[in-house]
Design an enzyme around this catalytic site. Sequence first.
Site, PDB file in Angstrom:
ATOM      1  N   GLY A   1      35.570 -40.240  26.729  1.00 13.20           N
ATOM      2  CA  GLY A   1      35.785 -40.991  25.494  1.00 13.20           C
ATOM      3  C   GLY A   1      36.040 -40.054  24.335  1.00 13.20           C
TER       4      GLY A   1
ATOM      5  CB  CYS B   1      21.465 -31.041  19.983  1.00 11.33           C
ATOM      6  SG  CYS B   1      19.883 -31.354  19.206  1.00 11.33           S
TER       7      CYS B   1
HETATM    8  C1  UDX Z   1      21.185 -33.630  23.572  1.00  9.92           C
HETATM    9  C2  UDX Z   1      20.556 -33.285  24.941  1.00  9.92           C
HETATM   10  O1  UDX Z   1      20.785 -34.364  25.868  1.00  9.92           O
HETATM   11  C3  UDX Z   1      19.065 -33.036  24.778  1.00  9.92           C
HETATM   12  O2  UDX Z   1      18.491 -32.658  26.024  1.00  9.92           O
HETATM   13  C4  UDX Z   1      18.883 -31.922  23.752  1.00  9.92           C
HETATM   14  O3  UDX Z   1      17.513 -31.677  23.560  1.00  9.92           O
HETATM   15  C5  UDX Z   1      19.548 -32.286  22.429  1.00  9.92           C
HETATM   16  O4  UDX Z   1      20.923 -32.582  22.663  1.00  9.92           O
HETATM   17  P1  UDX Z   1      21.277 -35.806  22.061  1.00  9.92           P
HETATM   18  O5  UDX Z   1      22.082 -35.001  21.102  1.00  9.92           O
HETATM   19  O6  UDX Z   1      20.173 -36.655  21.541  1.00  9.92           O
HETATM   20  O7  UDX Z   1      20.610 -34.856  23.147  1.00  9.92           O
HETATM   21  O8  UDX Z   1      22.288 -36.788  22.808  1.00  9.92           O
HETATM   22  P2  UDX Z   1      22.930 -36.968  24.256  1.00  9.92           P
HETATM   23  O9  UDX Z   1      22.454 -38.237  24.824  1.00  9.92           O
HETATM   24  O10 UDX Z   1      22.831 -35.762  25.073  1.00  9.92           O
HETATM   25  O11 UDX Z   1      24.449 -37.199  23.816  1.00  9.92           O
HETATM   26  C6  UDX Z   1      25.163 -36.194  23.123  1.00  9.92           C
HETATM   27  C7  UDX Z   1      26.560 -36.649  22.830  1.00  9.92           C
HETATM   28  O12 UDX Z   1      27.334 -36.705  24.007  1.00  9.92           O
HETATM   29  C8  UDX Z   1      26.688 -38.044  22.202  1.00  9.92           C
HETATM   30  O13 UDX Z   1      27.652 -37.994  21.171  1.00  9.92           O
HETATM   31  C9  UDX Z   1      27.142 -38.917  23.345  1.00  9.92           C
HETATM   32  O14 UDX Z   1      27.866 -40.049  22.911  1.00  9.92           O
HETATM   33  C10 UDX Z   1      28.022 -37.946  24.122  1.00  9.92           C
HETATM   34  N1  UDX Z   1      28.172 -38.280  25.528  1.00  9.92           N
HETATM   35  C11 UDX Z   1      27.084 -38.332  26.349  1.00  9.92           C
HETATM   36  C12 UDX Z   1      29.438 -38.517  26.057  1.00  9.92           C
HETATM   37  O15 UDX Z   1      30.449 -38.450  25.338  1.00  9.92           O
HETATM   38  N2  UDX Z   1      29.565 -38.804  27.387  1.00  9.92           N
HETATM   39  C13 UDX Z   1      28.502 -38.889  28.210  1.00  9.92           C
HETATM   40  O16 UDX Z   1      28.708 -39.156  29.410  1.00  9.92           O
HETATM   41  C14 UDX Z   1      27.222 -38.645  27.689  1.00  9.92           C
END
Ligand code: UDX
Length: 439
Positions: free
Chosen positions: A249, A256
């Site tokens: 996407g 982070c």
């Molecule tokens: C992340 C890590 O998962 C976590 O372990 C760390 O401590 C901090 O960074 P977070 O930033 O809360 O956590 O979100 P996460 O759920 O990992 O998603 C990060 C980004 O990736 C989001 O923008 C999400 O939309 C995107 N994402 C996630 C995708 O585009 N595709 C996916 O399949 C999964």
Amino acid sequence: MRLTVIGTGYLGATHAACMADLGHEVVGVDVDAGKVAALRAGRVPFHEPGLAAMVARHTGSGRLRFTTSYEEAGAFGQVHFVCVGTPQRGDCDGADLTCVEEAFARIARHARKGALLVGKSTVPVGTAARLADRHPVEIAWNPEFLREGFAVRGTLRPDRLVFGVRTPRAERLLRQVYAPVLAAGTALVVTDFATAELVKTAANSFLATKISFINAMAEVCEAAGGDVRDLARALGRDERIGGAFLGAGVGFGGGCLPKDIRAFTHRAAELGVDLGFLRHVDAINMRRRDRAVALARELCGGTLLGTRVAVLGAAFKPDSDDVRDSPALNVAARLGLEGADVTVYDPEAMDNARKAFPLLGYAVSLEEALRGAELVLHLTEWPQFREIDPRWAVRLVRHPRVVDGRGVLDADRWTAAGWHFRALGRPAPEGAGGERRRG
Ligand code: UDX
């Protein structure tokens, strides 16, 4: 045990509440008197499922307190957790360690003899050793892996605990702190400082790489006429690969992943190691935002000038009100720069979005955002957006055109309801004004 948690932002507030929930007496420390006052009153200044109730419960029982005083914290704690932020530096991709260094210096000055200072912040490898050299106190490193939206569960039932320690005593104290978590069968890795620090940055780099990998495949699908959603489904069935973090996407954002992969690349280069592939991971991620804008333009006949666009989503991901480096808002702002009349709606992140992008338009409801829209962009996959009935939505808009930037809407349903549907990494469905296919 008597614990303190220094820094009461997202990580610290969650850690403090969860430690109280495990049965410890906890004092949260922050230099921001406003934050401390809010938390004392049981208020949490961000959206995190389950956290506000937990803070209110434990501040109410007196097991969780908050202060601005390091003297008080030092006199109280047997173990001090440092949970302050490490933002990206203004002058380079490296991490700004000002808050970490100050927190360690201040608590080291006031800590009781025998206290253990534990770093949880995400830091460049080598930081813990430097702090241990500088301060005459015992230090350990216990990285956090908090995921917004899953923070409470992730703290109480983590996938693993990592203790970076130099002495058996430090390990013993940390085992005591986490006794209930360990008793529940949580995996524990006890290691040195450098490895403990690296686990966090390596984990985030791997996750970012996985997302950018599938987004690169989305680019190939777009060029070749494939469907990245089916591709990811098939790839994920291979247990060596796994299906998580293969959602193609508009890519990753938040406080982070983007900053951590940049800081890690920067730190590795300082150590003489080239992690250049992470720069590609970053670049692929940013390209998906360009692609969402291009698809929007394409659907509107080559220009967005004067087009009324509804942007669904502002948070960087669902179940969060965090808009830091949010792909949704970045795309919304770029549509605005191309002359579109943009209206954003998000179930939780409206206040933060307005502060960050005051010039965009905002709707108070999904319905208001959709009413009169000539193009809809779905950019954060909140359940309420996934569940939109396209037959209801089609009656509200002026032109039924939609771009699914998260690959979760049902193309066939939207098309059947009369929408001109496009998604990143997926072919245009039959009857959508696109080339061909699919039932
Ligand atoms: C992340 C890590 O998962 C976590 O372990 C760390 O401590 C901090 O960074 P977070 O930033 O809360 O956590 O979100 P996460 O759920 O990992 O998603 C990060 C980004 O990736 C989001 O923008 C999400 O939309 C995107 N994402 C996630 C995708 O585009 N595709 C996916 O399949 C999964």
